[in-house]
Scaffold this active site. Sequence first.
Site, PDB file in Angstrom:
ATOM      1  N   ARG A   1       6.247   3.883   4.775  1.00 52.26           N
ATOM      2  CA  ARG A   1       7.278   3.168   5.538  1.00 52.26           C
ATOM      3  C   ARG A   1       8.566   3.980   5.586  1.00 52.26           C
ATOM      4  O   ARG A   1       9.222   4.064   6.629  1.00 52.26           O
ATOM      5  CB  ARG A   1       7.542   1.798   4.893  1.00 52.26           C
ATOM      6  CG  ARG A   1       8.646   0.992   5.584  1.00 52.26           C
ATOM      7  CD  ARG A   1       8.901  -0.327   4.873  1.00 52.26           C
ATOM      8  NE  ARG A   1       7.676  -1.124   4.819  1.00 52.26           N
ATOM      9  CZ  ARG A   1       7.558  -2.244   4.113  1.00 52.26           C
ATOM     10  NH1 ARG A   1       8.587  -2.672   3.378  1.00 52.26           N
ATOM     11  NH2 ARG A   1       6.443  -2.923   4.123  1.00 52.26           N
TER      12      ARG A   1
ATOM     13  N   HIS B   1       4.315  26.384  -0.948  1.00 50.59           N
ATOM     14  CA  HIS B   1       3.369  26.393   0.171  1.00 50.59           C
ATOM     15  C   HIS B   1       2.205  25.426  -0.093  1.00 50.59           C
ATOM     16  O   HIS B   1       1.131  25.561   0.485  1.00 50.59           O
ATOM     17  CB  HIS B   1       2.822  27.800   0.452  1.00 50.59           C
ATOM     18  CG  HIS B   1       3.860  28.866   0.416  1.00 50.59           C
ATOM     19  ND1 HIS B   1       4.681  29.146   1.487  1.00 50.59           N
ATOM     20  CD2 HIS B   1       4.237  29.712  -0.575  1.00 50.59           C
ATOM     21  CE1 HIS B   1       5.511  30.121   1.163  1.00 50.59           C
ATOM     22  NE2 HIS B   1       5.272  30.483  -0.083  1.00 50.59           N
TER      23      HIS B   1
ATOM     24  N   SER C   1      -6.393  -1.707   1.358  1.00 47.82           N
ATOM     25  CA  SER C   1      -7.160  -1.555   2.592  1.00 47.82           C
ATOM     26  C   SER C   1      -8.000  -2.804   2.806  1.00 47.82           C
ATOM     27  O   SER C   1      -8.524  -3.387   1.861  1.00 47.82           O
ATOM     28  CB  SER C   1      -8.073  -0.320   2.503  1.00 47.82           C
ATOM     29  OG  SER C   1      -9.017  -0.312   3.563  1.00 47.82           O
TER      30      SER C   1
ATOM     31  N   SER D   1      39.748  -5.798  26.604  1.00 57.47           N
ATOM     32  CA  SER D   1      38.511  -6.204  25.932  1.00 57.47           C
ATOM     33  C   SER D   1      38.199  -5.332  24.723  1.00 57.47           C
ATOM     34  O   SER D   1      37.666  -5.811  23.712  1.00 57.47           O
ATOM     35  CB  SER D   1      37.337  -6.159  26.911  1.00 57.47           C
ATOM     36  OG  SER D   1      37.521  -7.065  27.964  1.00 57.47           O
TER      37      SER D   1
END
Length: 482
Positions: free
Chosen positions: A300, A156, A286, A109
């Site tokens: 995303r 920073h 929004s 297989s």
Amino acid sequence: MSDFDKYLTPLSSRYASKEMSSLFSMRNRFSTWRKLWLNLAIAEKELGLDVISDEAIAQMRDHLVITDEEIAQASAQEAIVRHDVMAHVHTFGQTCPAAAGIIHLGATSCFVTDNADLIFLRDAYDLLIPKLVNVIDRLAQFAIKYKDLPVLGWTHFQPAQLTTLGKRTTLWIQELLWDLRNFDRARNDLGLRGVKGTTGTQASFLALFHGNHEKVEELDQRVTELLGFDKVYPVTGQTYSRKIDIDVLAPLASFAATAHKMATDIRLLANLKEVEEPFEKSQIGSSAMAYKRNPMRCERVCSLARHMGSLFNDAVQTASVQWFERTLDDSAIRRISLPSAFLTADILLSTLLNISAGLVVYPKVIERRIKSELPFMATENIIMAMVEKGASRQEVHEKIRVLSHQAGAVVKEQGGDNDLIQRIQDDKFFSPIHAELDALLDPSTFVGRAPQQVEKFIGNDVKKALSPFEKDINDVDVKLNV
């Protein structure tokens, strides 16, 4: 039941390109199995197995793309025999009756499942690499365009020395170049499992060719050539080593870190209102706050990059627990993690293509921020200029210290603008350099060799890295599915 009544992975149903989704589709998987069976039969016939007829080869070649009806037929057969490969051997044999007795001859297989996976991994990288090349190319153009634009540097996330927007972009590009190197290397390192039999000893094929070792080796090499690979793994168990999956997913996980870092930088710049990702004319930021321009593309990227990084661990853990010649606890997880990794990488690159083609820069905002911080950074230049006019460094330093603290209090306690330069202009002590203050505060004098570094990096390193992929560079406008 409609597709709307069952779970569909967002990777394919919402985000990924049709090309990557198609590559890992059921139709392509099962059609690739048929291609493998055809090429095995062709090679076996070429090497003298007369039991394989020309008619069998012709019928197999005519039905390489599996139909919807055949997929349903194989699914029904699998429910009976509880074995996916044998269900498809049966279905392919019904479609190609002349080949029914020789399909899968001598094979196990994993001849179809593992070799197919290796084909998919190779072809998936062939889809990713051109997209990565174009992301780099677009960012390189952006870097050159803004090589001279001074921006406030951050260490920073605190104000630091100035750099340029182009120089900052080269930091993203350099990591993407390393990702391109890793993608290309992983793709070209892939070989084929080949024709190895049930435990990798090729015993079944040795029996088919009546003990002829040379023909078995030729069979292995010929099938590899027919499937478009230039090398075959010399030894395997029943499966190819799952360590290969580690090598395949490692570059994707590393790229995910690059993508996350770049997208995070852009999100921070969007908050500072200096640079934004593209925002379409009819896009809504929004549902409640109509004024918002959320960096949803970069968000995303960060979200899916974290998922991409986690999939690498699947490959590491799976490879570490394979017993002897094989065990089946690798199967289910690989059906999920391998396609998911490439679908996710594909989405990340498509999104970065969209972002890099439409970055919006706000020079006036950048200039205002520089002006608010530059006076403090310029104090050393002011001290040196005063010393050149004959003043005592210690005395100038003390004057600057006092005025700086006063200006700082205005900014931090009163919420006002940094007025240090105005204080210096109003102080007669600094009159020897009043005429030079504009020159001492020119932002372009604070960026060091940033413009020159950009030009050299893009002209040398980027150009050299992209030269093998010039045919893949284009100006296609990438529209996201969502």
